[in-house]
Design an enzyme around this catalytic site. Structure first.
Site, mmCIF file in Angstrom:
data_model
loop_
_atom_site.group_PDB
_atom_site.id
_atom_site.type_symbol
_atom_site.label_atom_id
_atom_site.label_comp_id
_atom_site.label_asym_id
_atom_site.label_seq_id
_atom_site.Cartn_x
_atom_site.Cartn_y
_atom_site.Cartn_z
ATOM 1 N N SER A 132 2.366 25.915 89.855
ATOM 2 C CA SER A 132 2.594 27.261 90.375
ATOM 3 C C SER A 132 3.866 27.820 89.750
ATOM 4 O O SER A 132 4.767 27.055 89.366
ATOM 5 C CB SER A 132 2.761 27.212 91.901
ATOM 6 O OG SER A 132 3.205 28.452 92.411
ATOM 7 N N TYR A 169 5.715 23.178 99.779
ATOM 8 C CA TYR A 169 4.755 23.555 98.748
ATOM 9 C C TYR A 169 5.469 23.715 97.406
ATOM 10 O O TYR A 169 5.039 23.149 96.392
ATOM 11 C CB TYR A 169 4.054 24.858 99.125
ATOM 12 C CG TYR A 169 3.114 25.372 98.059
ATOM 13 C CD1 TYR A 169 1.798 24.917 98.000
ATOM 14 C CD2 TYR A 169 3.535 26.298 97.105
ATOM 15 C CE1 TYR A 169 0.929 25.371 97.008
ATOM 16 C CE2 TYR A 169 2.672 26.753 96.116
ATOM 17 C CZ TYR A 169 1.369 26.291 96.076
ATOM 18 O OH TYR A 169 0.518 26.755 95.098
#
Length: 264
Positions: free
Chosen positions: A139, A152
């Protein structure tokens, strides 16, 4: 990897980016297997894409990963592409002390350990193919975190680091390692609010640009659509502090809006 003729397994392939990649790869002439915990979601995706296969998998359960790997080896002995996409993204309050540790532990178990387990379980099969590819999905948040989702962001940063080590260890073994680095994309990863957020990249656009980049991967192995490059190279360009403040201010605003809409 070749554009077609591959046997590709995608974890978390029933929804979002995973499903988008699965459908795009199948259209390009590849045999695709999707994996995930929710059998109903997998069945719906396969029904919508005749010829696609599914195998249930809970990456959080080490025993289930072994069961899954044995089934994959038996049913798909020509598997030569693994895409580690399964993951969760939940909001956490780090000031809550031990009350919020369960979220962090689950995030690490799924996003990080799940990637390690699936890759290790399928590594012997991939090495047998002569030429194979492992893709990890990280990400833009691996390079610039947002405060509502610390675990995350941390797991994605860890997978980025791990991918570099994996690439080096496999450099002479016929297995390429690619890292797919999505920006903020219109999926339901964090709920319906994200899927409808006009500030997120439309999923179809993201998949299309990514597939084009995969045709000729860069030497770095990082698959970076244009929208994520600013965050990826913010430290090098001297814009990190400015972008970090902007993104985290937006994340705080979004968190309030989601709460008001009953999605938090």
């Amino acid at each position: 990897m070749n554009a077609s003729g591959n046997v590709i397994l995608i974890t978390g392939g029933g929804t979002g980016i995973g499903r988008g990649l699965a459908e795009a790869f199948q259209k390009d002439g590849n045999e695709v297997i999707i994996a995930g915990r929710r059998q109903s979601v997998l069945e719906d995706t396969v029904k919508a894409n005749p010829g696609m296969h599914f195998v249930t998998l809970d990456v959080e359960d080490a025993a289930d990963v072994q069961r899954f790997a044995a089934e994959v080896k038996e049913r798909f002995p020509r598997l030569n592409v693994l895409i580690n996409n399964a993951g969760i993204m939940k909001t956490e309050d780090l000031t809550a002390g031990e009350k919020d540790l369960a979220t962090a532990e689950q995030t690490v178990a799924i996003n990080l350990l799940g990637t390690f387990r699936v890759t290790a379980a399928l590594m012997p099969l991939l090495l047998q193919q002569g030429q194979a590819t492992i893709m990890t999905v990280t990400s833009g948040l691996a390079f610039m975190p947002i405060h509502p989702n610390p675990s995350y962001c941390a797991t994605k940063a860890a997978i980025h680091s791990w991918s570099q080590s994996l690439r080096y260890q496999l450099r002479d073994k016929g297995v390429e390692v690619l890292e797919i680095v999505p920006p903020y994309v219109q999926t339901e990863l964090t709920g319906p609010f994200q899927a409808a957020d006009p500030n997120a990249m439309p999923l179809a656009e993201y998949i299309s640009e990514t597939m084009e980049l995969l045709k000729n991967p860069p030497a770095s192995g990082e698959i970076l659509v244009e929208r994520v490059r600013g965050r990826r190279f913010a430290e090098q360009s001297g814009t990190y502090d400015q972008l970090f403040a902007e993104w985290n201010d937006y994340a705080a605003k979004r968190l309030i809006e989601r709460a008001k809409a009953g999605q938090e």
